[in-house]
Write a protein that holds these residues in place. Structure first.
Motif, mmCIF file in Angstrom:
data_model
loop_
_atom_site.group_PDB
_atom_site.id
_atom_site.type_symbol
_atom_site.label_atom_id
_atom_site.label_comp_id
_atom_site.label_asym_id
_atom_site.label_seq_id
_atom_site.Cartn_x
_atom_site.Cartn_y
_atom_site.Cartn_z
ATOM 1 N N LEU A 1 -67.611 13.934 4.870
ATOM 2 C CA LEU A 1 -68.762 14.787 4.595
ATOM 3 C C LEU A 1 -69.575 14.221 3.432
ATOM 4 N N ASP A 2 -70.884 14.290 3.555
ATOM 5 C CA ASP A 2 -71.758 13.776 2.494
ATOM 6 C C ASP A 2 -71.670 14.611 1.228
ATOM 7 N N CYS A 3 -71.286 15.887 1.352
ATOM 8 C CA CYS A 3 -71.198 16.735 0.170
ATOM 9 C C CYS A 3 -69.918 16.489 -0.626
ATOM 10 N N GLU B 1 -71.251 4.388 -0.296
ATOM 11 C CA GLU B 1 -70.951 3.701 0.962
ATOM 12 C C GLU B 1 -71.237 4.634 2.136
ATOM 13 N N PRO B 2 -72.502 4.885 2.445
ATOM 14 C CA PRO B 2 -72.816 5.807 3.548
ATOM 15 C C PRO B 2 -72.354 5.304 4.901
ATOM 16 N N ARG B 3 -72.328 3.993 5.086
ATOM 17 C CA ARG B 3 -71.857 3.459 6.368
ATOM 18 C C ARG B 3 -70.376 3.753 6.572
ATOM 19 N N ILE B 4 -69.583 3.587 5.517
ATOM 20 C CA ILE B 4 -68.149 3.849 5.629
ATOM 21 C C ILE B 4 -67.902 5.334 5.883
ATOM 22 N N LYS B 5 -68.644 6.197 5.209
ATOM 23 C CA LYS B 5 -68.482 7.632 5.424
ATOM 24 C C LYS B 5 -68.860 8.024 6.852
ATOM 25 N N LEU B 6 -69.875 7.380 7.402
ATOM 26 C CA LEU B 6 -70.258 7.650 8.777
ATOM 27 C C LEU B 6 -69.170 7.207 9.743
ATOM 28 N N ALA C 1 -82.168 13.486 7.856
ATOM 29 C CA ALA C 1 -81.012 13.738 7.009
ATOM 30 C C ALA C 1 -80.564 15.192 7.083
ATOM 31 N N GLY C 2 -81.541 16.114 7.164
ATOM 32 C CA GLY C 2 -81.193 17.522 7.256
ATOM 33 C C GLY C 2 -80.413 17.838 8.519
ATOM 34 N N MET C 3 -80.829 17.266 9.658
ATOM 35 C CA MET C 3 -80.100 17.480 10.899
ATOM 36 C C MET C 3 -78.701 16.873 10.845
ATOM 37 N N LYS C 4 -78.581 15.747 10.165
ATOM 38 C CA LYS C 4 -77.272 15.106 10.019
ATOM 39 C C LYS C 4 -76.316 16.020 9.258
ATOM 40 N N TYR C 5 -76.770 16.594 8.154
ATOM 41 C CA TYR C 5 -75.925 17.507 7.379
ATOM 42 C C TYR C 5 -75.564 18.732 8.209
ATOM 43 N N PHE C 6 -76.527 19.235 8.970
ATOM 44 C CA PHE C 6 -76.270 20.414 9.804
ATOM 45 C C PHE C 6 -75.179 20.125 10.833
ATOM 46 N N LEU C 7 -75.251 18.959 11.475
ATOM 47 C CA LEU C 7 -74.241 18.601 12.469
ATOM 48 C C LEU C 7 -72.870 18.425 11.820
ATOM 49 N N GLN C 8 -72.848 17.869 10.623
ATOM 50 C CA GLN C 8 -71.570 17.730 9.927
ATOM 51 C C GLN C 8 -70.937 19.091 9.649
#
Length: 239
Positions: free
Chosen positions: A102-104, A111-116, A1-8
């Motif tokens: 963005l997750d933030c 809906e994390p899938r929709i946000k992705l 999850a941390g790497m995902k936020y970093f890439l975003q």
């Protein structure tokens, strides 16, 4: 999850500056600048919409707008305008989609899938935006270079010779930034799709394992010595 936020956040950084660079390059006046600064007392810049002359001594700038957009203009100017405006619009939409994904950002938090998917749509939009941006910028720069080289090769001096200026560089930098941001969102974020799906699947399976109030757990296997006691408590729970 941390790497995902970093890439975003990395993608957001590139998208933010790339969109700004593309818009600035489209509406600034230094796509072409005179190359013979030592022989001139003024700096002449040509943009997509007007031409400006700046005195090197007092810094006074005078700008002349081109004729109406419906007037006859060189093909290079018309196509560069069209491609840069297209790149500006696509990059703007891609940046807005990225903000929503963005997750933030509190948009569709459950809906994390929709946000992705929104992030991936943003990445594709930014990739597409980089195509007209880099095409218009490089074509304009190459055309200016070829024109200047041909005049030098034939020993033709027209008094003022131009080279591509900082507005053209901004267009190329903004286009490359769109490609980088789009690549991060589409390629790197794709690696986290299976992870997110696994988390959702685990959460759904846990919800199925736990029954609501007033029911019994069907997936719990008790030892045989406790079967009678479990049935008794189950009957009491139903009552």
């Amino acid at each position: 999850a941390g790497m995902k936020y970093f890439l975003q956040y990395v993608a957001w950084f590139f998208a933010f500056f790339s969109t700004g660079f593309l818009i600035a390059s489209t509406w600034t006046d230094c796509w072409m600048v005179n190359a013979d600064d030592s022989l001139e007392v003024s700096t002449k810049c040509r943009g997509l919409w007007w031409e400006c002359v700046t005195n090197v001594f007092d810094g006074i700038q005078t700008c002349d707008e081109y004729d109406s957009i419906f007037a006859e203009h060189p093909v290079k100017l018309v196509l560069t305008r069209a491609m840069m405006i297209t790149a500006d619009i696509l990059a703007g939409f891609g940046f807005v989609f990225l903000l929503l994904g963005l997750d933030c950002v509190k948009f569709l938090p459950d809906e994390p899938r929709i946000k992705l998917r929104i992030c991936m749509v943003s990445g594709v939009t930014l990739l597409i935006a980089g195509i007209p941006g880099i095409t218009g910028s490089l074509w304009y720069a190459i055309d200016v270079y070829v024109e200047r080289s041909s005049l030098v090769f034939h020993n033709v001096f027209l008094g003022i010779q131009y080279k591509f200026g900082w507005s053209c560089w901004l267009g190329m930098a903004g286009s490359l930034g769109c490609f980088l941001s789009g690549a991060v969102l589409t390629c790197c974020m794709y690696l986290f799709r299976d992870t997110n799906s696994g988390i959702l699947h685990t959460a759904q399976s846990l919800r199925k394992d736990y029954s609501p109030a007033g029911t019994i757990l069907t997936n719990v296997h008790l030892p045989s010595s406790q079967t009678a006691t479990a049935k008794m408590y189950a009957i009491d729970t139903r009552v």
